[in-house]
Design a protein around this motif. Structure first.
Motif, short mmCIF file in Angstrom:
data_model
loop_
_atom_site.label_atom_id
_atom_site.label_comp_id
_atom_site.label_asym_id
_atom_site.label_seq_id
_atom_site.Cartn_x
_atom_site.Cartn_y
_atom_site.Cartn_z
N GLY A 117 -8.54 -0.24 -53.00
CA GLY A 117 -7.45 -0.92 -53.66
C GLY A 117 -7.23 -0.41 -55.06
N VAL A 118 -6.14 -0.88 -55.67
CA VAL A 118 -5.83 -0.60 -57.06
C VAL A 118 -5.72 -1.91 -57.82
N ARG A 119 -5.96 -1.85 -59.11
CA ARG A 119 -5.92 -3.05 -59.94
C ARG A 119 -4.90 -2.88 -61.07
N PHE A 120 -4.15 -3.96 -61.31
CA PHE A 120 -3.21 -3.99 -62.42
C PHE A 120 -3.51 -5.20 -63.30
N VAL A 149 -3.83 -4.56 -53.51
CA VAL A 149 -3.70 -4.57 -54.96
C VAL A 149 -4.40 -5.80 -55.52
N VAL A 150 -5.13 -5.59 -56.60
CA VAL A 150 -5.80 -6.67 -57.32
C VAL A 150 -4.96 -7.00 -58.55
N LEU A 151 -4.66 -8.28 -58.73
CA LEU A 151 -3.85 -8.75 -59.85
C LEU A 151 -4.73 -9.53 -60.82
N VAL A 164 7.74 -11.01 -58.90
CA VAL A 164 7.02 -9.74 -58.71
C VAL A 164 5.98 -9.90 -57.61
N ILE A 165 5.23 -10.99 -57.64
CA ILE A 165 4.22 -11.24 -56.61
C ILE A 165 4.88 -11.39 -55.25
N ASP A 166 6.02 -12.07 -55.22
CA ASP A 166 6.69 -12.34 -53.95
C ASP A 166 7.13 -11.07 -53.24
N ARG A 167 7.45 -10.00 -53.99
CA ARG A 167 7.94 -8.78 -53.36
C ARG A 167 6.83 -7.81 -52.95
N ILE A 168 5.58 -8.15 -53.23
CA ILE A 168 4.47 -7.28 -52.83
C ILE A 168 4.35 -7.26 -51.31
N GLU A 169 4.22 -6.07 -50.74
CA GLU A 169 4.14 -5.93 -49.29
C GLU A 169 2.73 -5.67 -48.78
N VAL A 170 1.83 -5.24 -49.66
CA VAL A 170 0.44 -5.02 -49.27
C VAL A 170 -0.35 -6.30 -49.54
N PRO A 171 -1.55 -6.44 -48.98
CA PRO A 171 -2.38 -7.57 -49.35
C PRO A 171 -2.64 -7.57 -50.86
N ILE A 174 -6.00 -12.15 -56.13
CA ILE A 174 -5.91 -12.76 -57.45
C ILE A 174 -7.32 -12.86 -58.03
N ASP A 175 -7.54 -12.25 -59.18
CA ASP A 175 -8.85 -12.29 -59.83
C ASP A 175 -9.12 -13.65 -60.49
#
Length: 291
Positions: A117-120, A149-151, A164-171, A174-175
Motif C-alpha cells: 500500500g501507499v500512505r498519504f 491506501v492508508v490515510l 475525497v474519501i468517497d471517490r477512492i476506488e481501492v481499499p 484509516i490510521d
C-alpha cells in the motif's frame, strides 16, 4: 525542528498470550540516520529506531508478523522500510510514501519485496493535505497491484475531505482511529462519520494510537470505547498496531506491553483477538497462511 522522545525502553511482558501469526499492522523503522538519512524537509527528527529494535520488540511481545509503515521523517525515500522487508524474509509487509515521480518499475519492485500500500498524510502538523491531483493519480496506478491506501488524518479531516474519501476506488485504511479526541465523546461528528465510513466494504481502520486519542495518561482507558465501537461496526476490517517507536508523542509515552493488554480488554475474547491480529491482516496484506 522538533525532536522526538525515544520509546519506553522497558516494555512489560504482557500476560495476554497472542495467537500464532499475530501481526503488528502499524510500526516504523527510523534510520539509523548514518545509514538511512532523514528527509531534509522533515517536520520532526526521531531518535534512531532501527530494524533490529523493532524485531526485538516483536519477539518479546509475541508478535510474529508486522507491517512497516513509511513515516514522513524519511519522506519518499523508502530505503529503510524496504531494508526491513528484505531482512525480515517474509515476516513483514510494507506501506510506502511515494510521489508523482515514482515509476511503474519501482512500484513493481516494491511489490516484489512485500509493499502492499501507499500512505498519504493529511495531518496539519506534518504538512497538511497532499496534492490531490497526485493523490488521485497514484491511487489509479496502484489498482493494478491490488494495493490499498492508508490515510493519516486529523479528526476534522474526516469531515473536510469526505468527498475525497468517497471517490477512492481501492481499499483504504484509516490510521489511529481517525485521531479523534476522547474528550469530545463518542457522539462527536468526526467519529460518527468514521463509524459511517466503516459500513463501506472498502474501509478499514486501525484501532491503534490510543495515546493520540486519549485525554489522559497511560494506559489510556478513555480510548477503549472508541476502539470497541469501531470493532462492533466492522469486525472483519479492523487492524491493530503498536505504532512503535511512537513519534511525536508529547504527553505520556506508551508502554508497548501495556498496549497489548489494552487490546485484550477491547477484544474481550480469543476469537475476536485472533480476527484483529491474524485473520484481518492476513487478508489485507497477503501474508502466507501458517507463516
Amino acid at each position: 525542528m522538533k525532536s522526538c522522545l525515544p520509546p519506553d525502553p522497558n516494555p512489560i511482558k504482557p500476560s495476554l498470550s497472542l495467537p500464532p501469526g499475530a501481526c503488528d499492522a502499524h510500526c516504523h523503522v527510523f534510520g539509523p540516520a548514518a545509514v538511512f538519512p532523514y528527509a531534509a524537509d522533515r517536520s520532526y527528527t526521531p531518535p534512531d529506531a532501527p530494524y533490529s529494535g523493532l524485531r526485538g520488540l516483536h519477539d518479546f511481545l509475541g508478535l510474529q508478523r508486522g507491517v512497516i509503515v513509511q513515516a514522513s521523517c524519511h519522506g519518499t525515500d523508502n530505503t529503510a522500510m524496504l531494508d526491513g522487508l528484505k531482512r525480515g524474509e517474509g515476516r513483514y509487509r510494507g506501506v510506502a510514501i511515494v510521489d508523482a515521480s515514482i515509476t511503474d518499475a519501482e512500484l513493481a519492485e516494491m511489490d516484489r519485496h512485500g509493499v502492499r500500500g501507499v500512505r498519504f498524510n493529511f495531518v496539519a502538523h506534518l504538512g497538511g493535505a497532499p496534492d490531490l491531483d497526485v493523490f488521485d493519480k497514484v491511487l489509479d496506478r496502484i489498482q493494478a497491484l491490488n494495493w490499498h491506501v492508508v490515510l493519516h488524518l486529523d479528526a476534522q479531516d474526516i469531515v473536510q475531505y469526505a468527498d475525497v474519501i468517497d471517490r477512492i476506488e481501492v481499499p483504504f485504511v484509516i490510521d489511529h482511529m481517525g485521531r479523534v479526541r476522547a474528550e469530545d465523546g463518542l457522539d462527536q461528528e468526526p467519529f460518527q462519520r468514521l463509524l459511517g465510513l466503516m459500513r463501506d466494504p472498502r474501509a478499514w481502520v486501525k484501532i491503534c494510537g490510543p495515546e493520540r486519542v486519549s485525554a489522559g495518561k497511560r494506559p489510556f482507558h478513555d480510548a477503549e470505547s472508541f476502539a470497541r465501537a469501531l470493532l462492533d461496526v466492522a469486525p472483519d476490517r479492523v487492524l491493530w498496531g503498536t505504532d512503535w517507536p511512537h513519534p511525536n508523542i508529547s504527553k505520556d509515552m506508551p508502554n508497548d506491553g501495556e498496549l497489548v493488554e489494552l487490546l485484550g480488554r477491547v477484544c474481550g475474547d480469543e476469537a475476536t483477538l485472533r480476527k484483529v491480529l491474524v485473520e484481518n491482516p492476513q487478508r489485507l496484506y497477503g501474508f502466507e497462511s501458517g507463516r
